[in-house]
Design an enzyme around this catalytic site. Structure first.
Site, short mmCIF file in Angstrom:
data_model
loop_
_atom_site.label_atom_id
_atom_site.label_comp_id
_atom_site.label_asym_id
_atom_site.label_seq_id
_atom_site.Cartn_x
_atom_site.Cartn_y
_atom_site.Cartn_z
N GLU A 38 1.15 -1.14 0.33
CA GLU A 38 -0.03 -0.12 0.17
C GLU A 38 0.43 1.40 0.19
O GLU A 38 2.24 1.34 0.69
CB GLU A 38 -1.00 0.04 1.41
CG GLU A 38 -2.37 0.39 1.11
CD GLU A 38 -3.19 -0.11 -0.06
OE1 GLU A 38 -3.34 -0.06 -1.31
OE2 GLU A 38 -3.23 -1.27 0.56
N HIS A 39 0.54 2.12 -0.57
CA HIS A 39 1.00 3.47 -0.92
C HIS A 39 2.91 2.89 -1.08
O HIS A 39 3.78 4.09 -1.32
CB HIS A 39 1.22 4.31 0.51
CG HIS A 39 -0.28 5.30 0.64
ND1 HIS A 39 -0.46 5.92 0.13
CD2 HIS A 39 -1.16 4.92 1.28
CE1 HIS A 39 -1.35 6.55 0.15
NE2 HIS A 39 -1.83 5.23 1.67
N SER A 72 -25.28 7.73 -16.15
CA SER A 72 -24.64 6.38 -15.34
C SER A 72 -25.84 6.77 -13.85
O SER A 72 -26.27 7.45 -13.90
CB SER A 72 -23.40 7.21 -14.73
OG SER A 72 -23.31 6.73 -13.29
N SER A 134 -13.50 2.19 -7.21
CA SER A 134 -14.34 2.42 -8.72
C SER A 134 -14.42 3.77 -9.81
O SER A 134 -14.42 3.33 -11.04
CB SER A 134 -15.23 3.19 -7.75
OG SER A 134 -15.51 4.32 -7.59
N ASP A 184 -4.06 0.90 -8.91
CA ASP A 184 -5.63 0.32 -9.31
C ASP A 184 -5.57 0.19 -10.89
O ASP A 184 -6.76 -0.55 -10.97
CB ASP A 184 -6.45 1.67 -9.07
CG ASP A 184 -6.12 1.79 -7.34
OD1 ASP A 184 -5.52 1.16 -7.18
OD2 ASP A 184 -6.68 2.92 -6.94
N TYR A 236 -3.34 12.21 0.42
CA TYR A 236 -2.77 11.83 -0.77
C TYR A 236 -1.47 12.43 -1.57
O TYR A 236 -0.10 11.49 -1.35
CB TYR A 236 -3.84 11.30 -1.60
CG TYR A 236 -3.40 10.05 -2.23
CD1 TYR A 236 -3.11 8.98 -2.31
CD2 TYR A 236 -2.38 10.64 -3.84
CE1 TYR A 236 -3.50 7.59 -3.00
CE2 TYR A 236 -1.69 9.65 -4.77
CZ TYR A 236 -2.29 7.89 -4.41
OH TYR A 236 -1.86 7.08 -4.91
P1 ADP Z 1 -12.54 4.80 -5.69
O1 ADP Z 1 -11.55 4.48 -3.92
O2 ADP Z 1 -14.02 4.41 -5.24
O3 ADP Z 1 -12.01 4.84 -6.26
P2 ADP Z 1 -12.09 7.58 -5.67
O4 ADP Z 1 -12.11 8.63 -5.15
O5 ADP Z 1 -11.20 7.40 -5.93
O6 ADP Z 1 -13.18 5.99 -5.18
O7 ADP Z 1 -13.35 7.44 -7.12
C1 ADP Z 1 -14.67 7.58 -6.78
C2 ADP Z 1 -15.14 8.36 -8.56
O8 ADP Z 1 -15.99 7.58 -9.28
C3 ADP Z 1 -16.60 8.80 -8.43
O9 ADP Z 1 -16.23 10.49 -7.04
C4 ADP Z 1 -17.65 9.18 -9.36
O10 ADP Z 1 -16.81 10.83 -9.70
C5 ADP Z 1 -16.01 8.39 -10.14
N1 ADP Z 1 -17.20 6.98 -10.52
C6 ADP Z 1 -17.40 6.09 -10.02
N2 ADP Z 1 -18.36 5.49 -10.07
C7 ADP Z 1 -18.96 5.63 -10.90
C8 ADP Z 1 -20.33 5.23 -11.36
N3 ADP Z 1 -21.45 4.10 -11.49
N4 ADP Z 1 -20.91 6.60 -12.07
C9 ADP Z 1 -20.13 7.39 -11.63
N5 ADP Z 1 -19.05 7.81 -11.66
C10 ADP Z 1 -18.44 6.99 -11.07
MG MG Z 2 -9.69 5.57 -7.03
#
Ligand code: ADP
Ligand code: MG
Length: 397
Positions: A38-39, A72, A134, A184, A236
């Site tokens: 991690e990191h 989305s 995500s 990631d 970060y």
């Molecule tokens: P994570 O750890 O989940 O990657 P991040 O802050 O790096 O967290 O990314 C999350 C961002 O990615 C959300 O705030 C949004 O802007 C975008 N995102 C992720 N999934 C979706 C989705 N299904 N629809 C629209 N935007 C999304």
């Molecule tokens: Mg992310």
């Protein structure tokens, strides 16, 4: 338009109700859990994540107009439309969540594919901000769709998925403006079912390491604390800056070049910010060593022996890198108190998820114990799941 007439996925159904007709195809890419490392990615270090079976799915179709349209399922509120000529970093036309898919389309075009008009319908099962990436799932799914619809072969071949990860990372670094490392996107793009992805970021090499805890009576619990990281961005960037400063003070090009940790710490200690630099560097160097130890245990079939390194990783992130949180520490400590073999936070920290390696026979009881610890602390109950290593980015239909 596809020859099929019935939408088979939520993303296709969303495409159909939003734009009419059916998409040209459906692409998907998974979230990830990082077992350890991690990191370490942004200092050229070692990581050991796996792709999970929650995926971001995008139904995509080519259109003749010079615009990208995006919807989305997870962000109701109508169609976002961005003219292709405004698709560039810093553009006011794509901010907030649409910057992730729009950035992926931009990065594919910037890498040389002749991107035309597109309609995208996104639907993701990867929880946002849970430390399961995500964002990379969305970027990789959309980038793969955009490249294939442009007729590009840039992501084909044995190293195509690694190239996909790099293009997706550019979307996040340059278009969204988040200075993330490459872990990631690499896990999302190049993960394989049944395997951890052992990625040496500095060397640019990946190896698949088989990982099946259930076969030896173990379960890897993923505990989403539901305290989602939101304050993380500034912290970060500060962690990255500290690592870069330490690299410069040591006269190195990468923290991977440190072979005598004590000597390096002695050099850093006399700096004005030496107290912080020594802690950050000690984490990075010991974490890389833990990744190597875990890979060696797994290759020798000694799964339960990795547990001590998982917990040591957490303590290092908690005390030296200082990226844990009250909720992550509580999840780890409650799991260990209830009999987990090892546990650690996973992902960037400041919230999100923890993992715990447990005897499968104890999994239900440990899950309950963690829930009770949260309720006793007047915190919302966490959600625990077990994920199997799954496939990376792909075209589904
Ligand atoms: P994570 O750890 O989940 O990657 P991040 O802050 O790096 O967290 O990314 C999350 C961002 O990615 C959300 O705030 C949004 O802007 C975008 N995102 C992720 N999934 C979706 C989705 N299904 N629809 C629209 N935007 C999304
Ligand atoms: Mg992310």
């Amino acid at each position: 338009m596809s020859s099929r007439s019935i939408p088979a996925t939520h993303a296709e159904a969303l495409y159909h109700t939003t734009y009419g007709g059916l998409p040209d195809g459906v692409w998907s890419s998974p979230g990830r859990v990082n077992l350890i490392g991690e990191h370490t990615d942004y200092t050229g270090g070692l990581v050991l994540p796996f792709a999970i079976d929650d995926r971001a799915v995008v139904a995509a179709g080519r259109i003749d107009e010079p615009v990208v349209r995006i919807v989305s399922s997870q962000r109701p509120g109508g169609i976002i439309e961005i003219p292709i000529r405004q698709l560039r970093p810093g553009s006011a036309a794509a901010t907030g969540w649409p910057a992730y898919p729009a950035g992926a389309v931009w990065a594919v075009g910037d890498a040389g594919a002749p991107v035309s008009g597109l309609q995208l319908a996104l639907d993701s099962a990867v929880p946002v901000g849970a430390g399961l990436s995500s964002s990379a799932a969305v970027e990789c799914a959309v980038a793969l769709a955009a490249a294939e619809l442009a007729g590009s072969e840039m992501f084909d071949g044995p190293t195509g998925l690694q190239q996909l990860a790099r293009v997706a990372q550019r979307a996040e670094n340059e278009f969204v403006g988040v200075p993330c490392g490459l872990m990631d996107q690499m896990a999302s793009a190049a993960g394989q079912a049944g395997n951890l992805l052992f990625f040496d970021v500095g060397a640019g090499t990946i190896e698949q390491v088989p990982f099946d805890p259930t076969a030896v009576g173990l379960t890897l619990l993923v505990i989403d604390t539901r305290a989602h990281h939101s304050l993380a961005d500034g912290e970060y960037a500060r962690r990255r800056a500290s690592c870069e400063r330490a690299t410069a003070v040591l006269g190195l090009t990468s923290l991977r070049e440190i072979d005598d940790l004590d000597a390096a710490l002695a050099v850093l200690a006399v700096e004005q910010d030496g107290a912080v630099l020594t802690k950050r560097v000690r984490h990075v160097v010991t974490e890389n060593a833990r990744v190597e130890a875990v890979v060696a245990f797994l290759r020798d079939g000694e799964m339960s022996s990795i547990a001590a390194d998982l917990t040591a990783s957490h303590r290092s992130l908690q005390h030296d890198f200082e990226v844990s949180s009250i909720e992550l520490d509580l999840a780890v400590d409650a799991a260990l108190d209830a009999g987990a073999l090892g546990a650690r936070m996973t992902g960037g920290g400041f919230g999100g998820s923890a993992i715990a390696l447990v005897d499968t026979a104890d999994a239900a009881e440990i899950t309950r114990a963690v829930e009770h610890a949260f309720l006793d602390a007047a915190l919302d109950a966490p959600v625990s799941r077990s994920y199997s290593p799954s496939a990376g980015a792909r075209r589904d239909t």
